[in-house]
Design a protein around this motif. Structure first.
Motif, PDB file in Angstrom:
ATOM      1  N   ASP A   1       0.816  -1.213   0.000  1.00  0.00           N
ATOM      2  CA  ASP A   1       0.000   0.000   0.000  1.00  0.00           C
ATOM      3  C   ASP A   1       0.849   1.263   0.000  1.00  0.00           C
ATOM      4  OD1 ASP A   1       1.077  -0.265   2.487  1.00  0.00           O
ATOM      5  OD2 ASP A   1      -0.804  -0.077   3.596  1.00  0.00           O
TER       6      ASP A   1
ATOM      7  N   GLU B   1       3.062   2.028   2.293  1.00  0.00           N
ATOM      8  CA  GLU B   1       3.432   2.426   3.645  1.00  0.00           C
ATOM      9  C   GLU B   1       4.926   2.203   3.872  1.00  0.00           C
ATOM     10  OE1 GLU B   1       2.421   4.220   7.226  1.00  0.00           O
ATOM     11  OE2 GLU B   1       1.192   3.869   5.436  1.00  0.00           O
TER      12      GLU B   1
ATOM     13  N   ARG C   1       8.250   1.931   6.312  1.00  0.00           N
ATOM     14  CA  ARG C   1       8.791   1.618   7.632  1.00  0.00           C
ATOM     15  C   ARG C   1      10.315   1.644   7.516  1.00  0.00           C
ATOM     16  NH1 ARG C   1       3.988  -0.966   7.067  1.00  0.00           N
ATOM     17  NH2 ARG C   1       4.867  -2.359   5.511  1.00  0.00           N
TER      18      ARG C   1
ATOM     19  N   HIS D   1       7.386   4.530  11.475  1.00  0.00           N
ATOM     20  CA  HIS D   1       6.337   4.484  10.461  1.00  0.00           C
ATOM     21  C   HIS D   1       6.281   5.872   9.840  1.00  0.00           C
ATOM     22  CE1 HIS D   1       4.411   0.504  11.295  1.00  0.00           C
ATOM     23  NE2 HIS D   1       5.138   0.663  12.390  1.00  0.00           N
ATOM     24  N   CYS D   2       6.678   5.957   8.581  1.00  0.00           N
ATOM     25  CA  CYS D   2       6.904   7.257   7.942  1.00  0.00           C
ATOM     26  C   CYS D   2       5.799   7.657   6.973  1.00  0.00           C
ATOM     27  CB  CYS D   2       8.252   7.245   7.208  1.00  0.00           C
ATOM     28  SG  CYS D   2       9.645   6.791   8.262  1.00  0.00           S
ATOM     29  N   GLY D   3       4.634   7.056   7.090  1.00  0.00           N
ATOM     30  CA  GLY D   3       3.569   7.406   6.171  1.00  0.00           C
ATOM     31  C   GLY D   3       3.739   6.733   4.824  1.00  0.00           C
ATOM     32  N   PRO D   4       2.832   6.956   3.891  1.00  0.00           N
ATOM     33  CA  PRO D   4       2.908   6.288   2.585  1.00  0.00           C
ATOM     34  C   PRO D   4       3.847   7.013   1.621  1.00  0.00           C
ATOM     35  CG  PRO D   4       0.915   7.585   2.701  1.00  0.00           C
ATOM     36  CD  PRO D   4       1.578   7.729   4.039  1.00  0.00           C
TER      37      PRO D   4
ATOM     38  N   ARG E   1      -5.380   5.948  -3.473  1.00  0.00           N
ATOM     39  CA  ARG E   1      -4.768   6.326  -2.210  1.00  0.00           C
ATOM     40  C   ARG E   1      -5.431   5.570  -1.073  1.00  0.00           C
ATOM     41  NH1 ARG E   1      -4.318  12.555  -0.640  1.00  0.00           N
ATOM     42  NH2 ARG E   1      -2.878  12.407  -2.402  1.00  0.00           N
TER      43      ARG E   1
ATOM     44  N   ALA F   1      -4.914   8.294   4.263  1.00  0.00           N
ATOM     45  CA  ALA F   1      -3.666   8.914   3.824  1.00  0.00           C
ATOM     46  C   ALA F   1      -3.787  10.421   3.935  1.00  0.00           C
ATOM     47  CB  ALA F   1      -3.343   8.528   2.384  1.00  0.00           C
TER      48      ALA F   1
ATOM     49  N   ARG G   1       2.630  16.265   5.095  1.00  0.00           N
ATOM     50  CA  ARG G   1       3.250  14.980   5.437  1.00  0.00           C
ATOM     51  C   ARG G   1       3.855  15.089   6.833  1.00  0.00           C
ATOM     52  NH1 ARG G   1       5.980  10.278   3.276  1.00  0.00           N
ATOM     53  NH2 ARG G   1       5.227  10.657   1.193  1.00  0.00           N
TER      54      ARG G   1
END
Length: 348
Positions: A203, A205, A207, A249-252, A327, A331, A336
């Motif tokens: 997806d 995402e 890491r 966890h840095c977002g998508p 998306r 999200a 960001r």
């Protein structure tokens, strides 16, 4: 197999005999001419000219022969280096699970094609996993350490369910490698390795885990910013890993966005006046280009900045998300926050 093994030393011995045969023959001709030819015994000007011409021809032939032999050895050494590079730093696939990928490395040692930098990208059940690392120092020892860490990564990414497990495998492999090398050399190996691990899920995402390695840059439109500003863990080697490893966890990574991983040789490069190379500025100029073009532009700017003589190895790896799925729910919109101040999660 025994016949093949026995033939290899014979071929080597035959080559050595042949390589020495021609210079020996030339030397024998020159000595024979000097001792037996009546012309060589005369002191007249014409006789001296002929004698000088003979010895000049012999000397020139020897120089040409030695030069050709050295060029052959150099070609063999480069062939070995190319094979070693293909094994250690295998070319990354241009496309991995919907991501466009490009990687390149520049060694600070003149004539070397590989150094202490390492990188790899692989598609796994958990997503695309990437490693970027930097071994302290240069030379054969650093190359051996890089090979050990890369070999461990190539196995661990398919076996371990999370990045914490991958990092612990790398740490154990490095400790064993340094211990074995210390037993062979009788000296304590004081090397360390900075490591950055990334995982890009299906997806998008992101890491990440970092042990002393700089965070990658995120290229989103015309914006260039670090993926994270969190403090990394210490490099692998000098200290044991803590029981809890903070995974970020840095977002998508959204479609069209690019990540650029690098080793610190890129930002530590200086010009003749001691000014550091600005990697973000170089990325800004090529932000909308393909990953391969981005790397080419950065290396061109870096070589121009250092006058073609960087003092440290430099490795770059760029990944662009070209997936076109919708998306994911939840999200971000235009901001960001997770990339500038990501929240770490810890696992035992």
């Amino acid at each position: 197999m025994m016949c093949i093994k026995a033939a290899v030393p014979r071929v080597g011995s035959l080559r050595r005999v042949l390589s020495m045969g021609l210079p020996t023959a030339w030397g024998a001709v020159a000595i024979t001419y000097k001792l037996t030819c009546p012309l060589a015994q005369q002191n007249a000007l014409g006789a001296r000219v002929v004698t000088s011409a003979v010895f000049f021809a012999v000397g020139t032939g020897l120089v040409v022969h030695v030069r050709r032999a050295l060029l052959r050895e150099l070609r063999r050494a480069r062939q070995v280096a190319d094979v070693a590079q293909s094994v250690l730093l295998r070319p990354v696939p241009p496309r991995i699970d919907g991501l466009t990928v490009a990687a390149a490395q520049l060694s600070a040692d003149r004539g070397a094609t590989i150094g202490g930098d390492l990188y790899e990208a692989a598609a796994t059940e958990q997503g695309v996993r990437v490693v970027m690392g930097d071994v302290r120092g240069h030379g054969l020892a650093a190359i051996g350490t890089a090979a050990a860490v890369l070999g461990s990564f190539r196995e661990a990414v398919h076996d371990e369910p999370d990045l914490q497990g991958v990092l612990r495998r790398l740490d154990r492999t490095l400790a064993r490698h340094l211990r074995e090398r210390a037993e062979q050399d009788g000296t304590v190996a004081e090397e360390f390795v900075t490591v950055l691990l990334l995982e890009i899920g299906g997806d998008g995402e992101l890491r990440a885990l970092s042990c002393g390695h700089p965070w990658p840059y995120l290229l989103s439109g015309s914006v260039v910013e670090p993926l994270s500003r969190a403090d990394p863990l210490p490099p692998l080697g000098p200290f044991p890993l803590p029981r809890e490893l903070p995974q970020l966890h840095c977002g998508p990574l959204l479609p069209g966005e690019t990540l650029v991983l690098y080793t610190d040789g890129a930002e530590d490069a200086r010009d003749g006046h001691g000014r550091f190379f600005s990697l973000p500025a170089a990325l800004q100029e090529a932000a909308h280009a393909s990953p391969q073009t981005i790397l080419g532009a950065v290396f061109t700017e870096l070589l121009n900045h250092t006058g073609g003589a960087p003092t440290d190895d430099v490795a770059l790896l760029a990944l662009r998300n070209e997936r076109h799925h919708p998306r994911p729910l939840g999200a971000r919109g235009t901001a960001r926050p997770a990339t500038t101040h990501p929240q770490p999660t810890t696992h035992l």
